[in-house]
Scaffold this active site. Structure first.
Site, PDB file in Angstrom:
ATOM      1  N   SER A  50       0.887   3.727  -2.377  1.00  0.00           N
ATOM      2  CA  SER A  50       0.416   4.819  -3.236  1.00  0.00           C
ATOM      3  C   SER A  50      -0.059   6.034  -2.445  1.00  0.00           C
ATOM      4  CB  SER A  50      -0.709   4.336  -4.154  1.00  0.00           C
ATOM      5  OG  SER A  50      -1.832   3.912  -3.403  1.00  0.00           O
ATOM      6  N   SER A  51      -0.301   5.869  -1.150  1.00  0.00           N
ATOM      7  CA  SER A  51      -0.803   6.991  -0.349  1.00  0.00           C
ATOM      8  C   SER A  51      -0.498   6.745   1.125  1.00  0.00           C
ATOM      9  CB  SER A  51      -2.313   7.172  -0.555  1.00  0.00           C
ATOM     10  OG  SER A  51      -3.018   6.028  -0.095  1.00  0.00           O
ATOM     11  N   GLY A  52      -0.838   7.731   1.942  1.00  0.00           N
ATOM     12  CA  GLY A  52      -0.740   7.590   3.390  1.00  0.00           C
ATOM     13  C   GLY A  52       0.650   7.260   3.900  1.00  0.00           C
ATOM     14  N   ASP A  90      -3.357  -7.147  -4.861  1.00  0.00           N
ATOM     15  CA  ASP A  90      -4.590  -7.061  -4.083  1.00  0.00           C
ATOM     16  C   ASP A  90      -4.381  -7.970  -2.879  1.00  0.00           C
ATOM     17  OD1 ASP A  90      -7.083  -7.251  -2.950  1.00  0.00           O
ATOM     18  OD2 ASP A  90      -8.148  -7.756  -4.796  1.00  0.00           O
ATOM     19  N   LYS A 139      -8.284  -4.395  13.588  1.00  0.00           N
ATOM     20  CA  LYS A 139      -7.045  -3.919  14.211  1.00  0.00           C
ATOM     21  C   LYS A 139      -6.765  -4.616  15.537  1.00  0.00           C
ATOM     22  CE  LYS A 139      -5.803  -1.151  10.943  1.00  0.00           C
ATOM     23  NZ  LYS A 139      -4.624  -1.514  10.110  1.00  0.00           N
ATOM     24  N   THR A 170      -3.514  12.322   6.408  1.00  0.00           N
ATOM     25  CA  THR A 170      -3.352  11.457   5.242  1.00  0.00           C
ATOM     26  C   THR A 170      -4.695  11.405   4.517  1.00  0.00           C
ATOM     27  OG1 THR A 170      -4.031   9.430   6.378  1.00  0.00           O
ATOM     28  CG2 THR A 170      -1.705  10.060   6.551  1.00  0.00           C
ATOM     29  N   ALA A 210     -12.382  -4.273  14.958  1.00  0.00           N
ATOM     30  CA  ALA A 210     -12.293  -5.737  14.950  1.00  0.00           C
ATOM     31  C   ALA A 210     -11.051  -6.204  14.203  1.00  0.00           C
ATOM     32  CB  ALA A 210     -13.542  -6.344  14.319  1.00  0.00           C
ATOM     33  N   TYR A 233     -13.714  -1.789  11.858  1.00  0.00           N
ATOM     34  CA  TYR A 233     -12.319  -1.348  11.777  1.00  0.00           C
ATOM     35  C   TYR A 233     -11.569  -1.806  13.026  1.00  0.00           C
ATOM     36  CZ  TYR A 233      -8.332   1.847  11.232  1.00  0.00           C
ATOM     37  OH  TYR A 233      -7.068   2.379  11.103  1.00  0.00           O
ATOM     38  N   GLY A 246       0.803  -1.225   0.000  1.00  0.00           N
ATOM     39  CA  GLY A 246       0.000   0.000   0.000  1.00  0.00           C
ATOM     40  C   GLY A 246       0.829   1.265   0.000  1.00  0.00           C
ATOM     41  N   SER A 279      -0.922  -0.549  12.604  1.00  0.00           N
ATOM     42  CA  SER A 279      -2.226  -0.668  13.247  1.00  0.00           C
ATOM     43  C   SER A 279      -2.741   0.750  13.470  1.00  0.00           C
ATOM     44  CB  SER A 279      -2.111  -1.462  14.553  1.00  0.00           C
ATOM     45  OG  SER A 279      -3.362  -1.608  15.183  1.00  0.00           O
TER      46      SER A 279
END
Length: 279
Positions: free
Chosen positions: A12-14, A57, A152, A183, A150, A148, A10, A134
Site C-alpha cells: 500500500s505504500s513505500g 497481518d 533488521k 517514502t 535488532a 529497529y 506491504g 532490509s
C-alpha cells in the site's frame, strides 16, 4: 521477456507500492498483501487481471501461511518479496514491552514466517527468488533505533543462512539494504516511543532531526530503488546483498572497515584461547 508472478507483502505504500506499480506497468502479475484494501483500489481497478490484493497481518503466522499457500495454489510464483515492516524510534529504555513485541512480530518473525512458508512451494516448482527488504541499518547502527536494528540485523542473519540452505534447490535469495528514501517511512509508518526526560539531549533523540518536517528530504529515489530491485531478479546468481543509495554504501563501508580493523587487532587475543599446537 516472460511475465513473472510476484508475491509482495506491504504494497500500500513505500517500496512495496513502488515495486507493484512498476511491475504491473510492464505486464507482470502481482499478488500484494495489505492491511486495508481501500488503499490499493486504484491498482485493483486499473489492473483487474494482473493485480490481486489480499488482506494480511504479518504478525499472524497462520494467516501468513494461508496467504502463501493460496498464492501458490493459483499457479507458479516466481518471486516472493518480504517487504512489510516499519521503524520504531526511541532509546531502548523508552520503548515499551508491547512495542518491542510488535516490531519483532512484524519485521522479524513475520518475515521469517513468510519465507519459511514459501520454501516448500519454491522447492516443488524447482526454483524461484526471495527478496528480503532490509536497510543499510542492517549493517550500521544508530542510537535511538535499537529495536529497529535488532529486527533488521536478525532478519539478515536468518536470510543469509537460508540462502546457503536453498541454493541447491535453484532458489536465489537477495537482501536489499536501501538508504534513506522519500517514502512514508519518516512521517507515515514510523512509531516514536514516549520520551523520558533523562534522554533529553542524548544521542538517542537524534532521530528528531530526521523526522523534522523542515529537515532536508532523504536522498534516495524510491522509484529508482524499486527498479534496481526488479532488475536484480534477472541477475544470476542472485546477489546476496544489494545496497541502494551512495550515502548508504559509504556509511556501510566505513563501519565495516572499522569492524575489520577491530577484529584484526585481536589476532593475538583470539589465538591465546586455543589449545597449544599438539595438545
Amino acid at each position: 521477456m516472460t511475465a513473472r508472478t510476484w508475491l509482495i507483502t506491504g504494497v500500500s505504500s513505500g517500496f512495496g507500492h513502488a515495486l507493484t506499480t512498476q511491475l504491473l506497468k510492464r505486464g507482470d502479475r502481482v499478488i500484494g498483501t495489505v492491511r486495508d484494501t481501500t488503499k490499493v483500489e486504484d491498482l485493483t481497478k486499473q489492473y483487474p487481471d494482473t493485480f490481486t490484493a489480499r488482506v494480511l497481518d504479518v504478525t499472524d503466522p497462520a494467516a501468513v501461511r494461508a496467504a502463501v499457500d493460496e498464492a501458490f495454489a493459483a499457479g507458479r510464483v516466481d518471486v516472493v518479496v518480504s517487504n512489510a515492516g516499519y521503524g520504531l524510534f526511541g532509546a531502548a529504555e523508552e520503548v515499551t514491552d508491547a512495542q518491542v513485541d510488535h516490531i519483532i512480530a512484524t519485521n522479524l518473525t513475520g518475515s521469517i514466517t513468510l519465507i519459511r512458508a514459501a520454501l516448500p512451494h519454491l522447492r516443488a516448482q524447482s526454483g524461484g527468488r526471495i527478496v528480503q527488504l532490509s536497510t543499510y541499518g542492517g549493517q550500521v547502527a544508530f542510537p535511538g533505533n535499537s529495536m529497529y536494528h535488532a529486527t533488521k540485523w536478525g532478519i539478515e542473519g536468518f536470510t543469509e543462512s537460508v540462502a546457503q540452505e536453498v541454493a541447491p534447490f535453484n532458489i536465489g535469495v537477495t537482501i536489499v539494504e536501501p538508504g534513506g528514501a522519500r517514502t512514508e517511512f519518516r512521517a507515515g509508518s514510523a512509531q516514536i516511543a514516549e520520551p523520558m526526560d533523562a534522554y533529553e539531549g542524548n544521542p538517542a533523540h537524534g532521530f528528531r532531526a530526521m523526522l523534522d518536517p523542515a529537515a532536508p528530504p532523504a536522498p534516495g529515489d524510491a522509484q529508482r530503488m524499486a527498479a534496481r530491485i526488479i532488475e536484480s531478479v534477472d541477475t544470476e546468481p542472485a546477489p546476496l546483498r544489494i545496497v541502494l543509495g551512495s550515502q548508504a554504501l559509504d556509511a556501510t563501508l566505513g563501519v565495516l572497515r572499522k569492524r575489520v580493523e577491530g577484529f584484526e587487532a585481536q589476532r593475538e587475543l583470539a589465538a591465546s584461547t586455543d589449545f597449544p599446537a599438539g595438545e
